[in-house]
Design a protein around this motif. Structure first.
Motif, PDB file in Angstrom:
ATOM      1  N   ASN A 259      -2.900   5.862 -13.220  1.00 27.54           N
ATOM      2  CA  ASN A 259      -2.624   4.565 -12.612  1.00 27.54           C
ATOM      3  C   ASN A 259      -1.211   4.549 -12.050  1.00 27.54           C
ATOM      4  O   ASN A 259      -0.489   5.560 -12.103  1.00 27.54           O
ATOM      5  CB  ASN A 259      -2.834   3.414 -13.607  1.00 27.54           C
TER       6      ASN A 259
ATOM      7  N   ALA B 277      -0.995   8.305  -2.238  1.00 25.44           N
ATOM      8  CA  ALA B 277      -1.190   8.685  -3.641  1.00 25.44           C
ATOM      9  C   ALA B 277      -0.188   9.739  -4.088  1.00 25.44           C
ATOM     10  O   ALA B 277       0.277  10.576  -3.301  1.00 25.44           O
ATOM     11  CB  ALA B 277      -2.605   9.194  -3.843  1.00 25.44           C
TER      12      ALA B 277
ATOM     13  N   THR C 152      -4.939   0.834 -10.748  1.00 25.28           N
ATOM     14  CA  THR C 152      -5.568   2.155 -10.633  1.00 25.28           C
ATOM     15  C   THR C 152      -5.756   2.578  -9.187  1.00 25.28           C
ATOM     16  O   THR C 152      -6.093   3.729  -8.919  1.00 25.28           O
ATOM     17  CB  THR C 152      -6.933   2.139 -11.340  1.00 25.28           C
ATOM     18  N   THR C 153      -5.537   1.650  -8.231  1.00 21.35           N
ATOM     19  CA  THR C 153      -5.674   1.959  -6.815  1.00 21.35           C
ATOM     20  C   THR C 153      -4.295   2.154  -6.186  1.00 21.35           C
ATOM     21  O   THR C 153      -3.270   2.025  -6.865  1.00 21.35           O
ATOM     22  CB  THR C 153      -6.419   0.822  -6.094  1.00 21.35           C
ATOM     23  N   THR C 154      -4.284   2.431  -4.891  1.00 21.98           N
ATOM     24  CA  THR C 154      -3.007   2.637  -4.191  1.00 21.98           C
ATOM     25  C   THR C 154      -2.634   1.416  -3.362  1.00 21.98           C
ATOM     26  O   THR C 154      -2.061   1.534  -2.269  1.00 21.98           O
ATOM     27  CB  THR C 154      -3.074   3.876  -3.293  1.00 21.98           C
ATOM     28  N   SER C 155      -2.939   0.242  -3.870  1.00 21.87           N
ATOM     29  CA  SER C 155      -2.527  -0.996  -3.209  1.00 21.87           C
ATOM     30  C   SER C 155      -2.439  -2.102  -4.246  1.00 21.87           C
ATOM     31  O   SER C 155      -3.046  -2.015  -5.323  1.00 21.87           O
ATOM     32  CB  SER C 155      -3.508  -1.385  -2.103  1.00 21.87           C
ATOM     33  N   TYR C 156      -1.673  -3.127  -3.906  1.00 22.42           N
ATOM     34  CA  TYR C 156      -1.511  -4.260  -4.824  1.00 22.42           C
ATOM     35  C   TYR C 156      -0.991  -5.449  -4.027  1.00 22.42           C
ATOM     36  O   TYR C 156      -0.147  -5.289  -3.129  1.00 22.42           O
ATOM     37  CB  TYR C 156      -0.518  -3.916  -5.940  1.00 22.42           C
TER      38      TYR C 156
ATOM     39  N   SER D  20       0.857  -1.187   0.000  1.00 16.66           N
ATOM     40  CA  SER D  20       0.000   0.000   0.000  1.00 16.66           C
ATOM     41  C   SER D  20       0.886   1.227   0.000  1.00 16.66           C
ATOM     42  O   SER D  20       1.998   1.209   0.540  1.00 16.66           O
ATOM     43  CB  SER D  20      -0.916   0.017   1.226  1.00 16.66           C
TER      44      SER D  20
END
Length: 607
Positions: A174, A165, A188-192, A162
């Motif tokens: 992204n 931004a 496209t989010t702030t986690s993976y 995480s």
């Protein structure tokens, strides 16, 4: 870092030479059909190398390209290749060569230049339009760097990342997630959550934002992650076993990080001090940038067995240390600043210790190598005393510096210092408040070597690293036992003291007496410097003939040398354990044999 900026729409009246107008696309056509991106690929202090890359992002062929930008006053191009580069004041124009102007859809071409100054390009235009392929609205800059990722839910095969931004004036589209410098996902989010990893393995993660015009910003700071499971780390016991790795050793000495692997030393140490960063204008700075992070390694030279590429973000010693830590996760690396040559800058640093500490953390946590270093080591020779130069900062300066470093780095980083071993009354240990400063450090590297040497050209001959005093020693306070006793008397705990070992000998010539105390005519010849030689040379060129004060000496021909051997190191390690010391350190790796026999002696003696 890349720099991409839009030109203002009002620049349509810019006058160009007639030749420069040939083949230009209109701004509207250029806006959606091509991009131009910039990167500084090298920086050697007095100059730099820059590279522009033009990419056809449209659906039809591009028949020519012209890139324009502004440099601030004092920054200029001195030579260029793969493009014709001209200037008008601070405005620079690069046009394609006859053979590289045509670009098919999706194709790209790069051109480079050498420059002087420290400025960055601004107001970029490609074929009269925006360099990012978007509209020609002014002020569309690349996004900022996202926050350094945090790691959670770590398993044998996965980790959740995480980050905070990034910001962008037109919006972030992204994020690219990079594992060990290679992109593994775009989200496209702030986690993976990264999956399919190997158990018991170290990884390094960074994140890079991309805006609506597909511009990428700088990468975030790096987050080191070790997956659970896997093989057990090598047993190291509770003692520190630390060696110095010299930045300049990659040149004449031809000693590289991979040598720690081939010698077997990497599995027998716990810590590495990377020496040395410089101290300039009261701040920490990288010294030799080429050796540190730019020198390219071939596959057979690298720790990982993978060759460096011309465009990878990090090369040199720092990347090799990253690979070493991946292979030997138990090793911690500290960035050491100062040393004999660079200690002159500490006096100015002590005048604003907080600013100095902040500058050091910025170097250690540089996003390109933040996962490489686990702490900082200060090698000030010597606070409020004389080394190469004399310092008059006062007895409190060293403590103030260490307090500021601990405050800036916090408890999650190692903070250490290499200190004098002068046990004499009124000597260098008494010149600074090492006792008071000890509360801020994890340990001191006590430099219990270089007590005697051929700077006294006529002798008397004496071992440069005596463990204890002996009859006839030129100065009874110049020995390891005296230094450790004095530091303990000042309140420094034994567990915060590491005993120093030199992987070299010091010697004289013109000596006729085998026992210590003989006269000489000057320093003996050494490979790199008169009066000093590596152990790996001396063990065969002048084998030890005796022991005094816990250190070996040798008399061969007219030369007299003193140095530590595996046997005397064994004695010293047993003494260090009996004294309750935190372990041992040595200067430096390249003086050892190809099989790492001195490192083995330290490991065996402390295990």
């Amino acid at each position: 870092m890349r720099f991409r900026h839009r030109a203002a729409a009002g620049f349509a009246t810019l006058l160009l030479p007639l030749a420069g107008l040939v083949g230009l696309a209109s701004p509207a056509e250029a806006a959606g059909s091509a991009t131009a991106t910039y990167a500084k690929t090298q920086d050697w202090g007095s100059g730099f190398e820059g590279r522009w890359t033009v990419k056809n992002t449209g659906t039809t062929a591009l028949t020519s390209w012209t890139v324009e930008w502004d440099f601030p006053s004092g920054t200029s191009v001195t030579s260029a290749w793969d493009a014709d580069v001209t200037s008008s004041g601070t405005h620079w124009t690069a046009r394609n060569k006859s053979w590289n102007g045509t670009l098919a859809p999706g194709a790209s071409v790069s051109f480079g230049f050498n420059g002087t100054g420290s400025g960055s390009p601004a107001n970029c235009k490609l074929n009269g339009g925006s360099c990012d392929g978007g509209s020609t609205e002014p002020g569309d800059s690349a996004p900022s760097a996202p926050g350094t990722p945090t790691a959670s839910a770590i398993t044998n095969t996965s980790v959740r990342l995480s980050w905070s931004a990034a910001t962008d004036d037109k919006g972030v589209k992204n994020y690219d997630v990079l594992r060990d410098g290679a992109k593994v996902a775009t989200v496209t989010t702030t986690s993976y959550t990264d999956t399919g990893l190997t158990a018991g393995t170290d990884y390094s993660y960074t994140v890079q934002a991309r805006d609506t015009a597909d511009q990428t910003g700088p990468v975030s700071g790096a987050r080191a992650v070790r997956t659970t499971g896997g093989t057990t780390e090598p047993p190291t016991g509770d003692k520190v076993k630390l060696g110095y790795f010299t930045e300049w050793g990659v040149y004449g000495r031809n000693y590289h990080v991979k040598n720690l692997v081939t010698s077997g030393s990497a599995s027998k140490i716990t810590h590495i001090n990377y020496a040395f960063g410089n101290v300039k204008n009261g701040q920490c700075t990288v010294d030799d940038t080429y050796a540190a992070y730019d020198k390219a390694y071939t596959a057979d030279q690298s720790v990982s067995g993978t060759a460096d590429t011309w465009d990878q973000p990090l090369r040199g010693n720092f990347n090799q240390l990253r690979q070493l830590k991946a292979k030997y996760p138990h090793i911690k690396v500290l960035y050491s600043f100062g040393g004999w040559t660079y200690s002159g800058g500490f006096g100015q640093a002590a005048q604003n210790a907080a600013a100095f500490a902040k500058s050091c953390k910025a170097v250690v946590e540089d996003p390109r190598w933040a996962d490489v270093f686990d702490g900082i080591d200060i090698d000030w020779e010597y606070p409020n005393a004389c080394g190469l130069t004399c310092d008059t900062s006062g007895p409190a300066a060293f403590g103030n510096l260490m307090r500021a470093l601990r405050s800036e780095f916090g408890e999650n980083y190692l903070v250490t210092a290499a200190i004098t071993a002068d046990g004499s009354d009124g000597g260098k240990i008494d010149a600074a408040d090492y006792g008071g400063a000890a509360r801020y450090v994890d340990w001191y590297n006590v430099m219990t070597y270089d007590y005697f040497g051929a700077w006294d050209r006529t002798g008397p001959t004496a071992p440069h690293s005596p463990l204890t005093s002996y009859a006839g020693i030129p100065n009874p306070a110049f020995n390891s036992a005296a230094a450790i006793a004095k530091l303990k008397a000042k309140g420094v705990q034994g567990g915060k003291l590491l005993l120093g070992i030199g992987f070299y000998g010091r010697g004289w010539t013109g000596v006729t007496q085998s026992a210590p105390g003989g006269t000489a005519t000057g320093p003996a010849t050494g490979t790199y410097e008169a009066g000093i030689e590596d152990y790996k040379v001396l063990k065969t060129s002048c084998p030890a003939t005796g022991t005094v004060g816990g250190t070996a000496y040798a008399h061969c021909g007219s030369n007299w040398w003193s140095y530590d051997t595996p046997a005397t190191i064994g004695t010293k390690m047993a003494w260090a354990k009996a004294q309750g010391l935190g372990g041992a350190f040595f200067w430096e790796f390249s003086g050892d044999t190809a099989g790492g026999e001195l490192v083995s002696a330290i490991n065996n003696g402390l295990s």
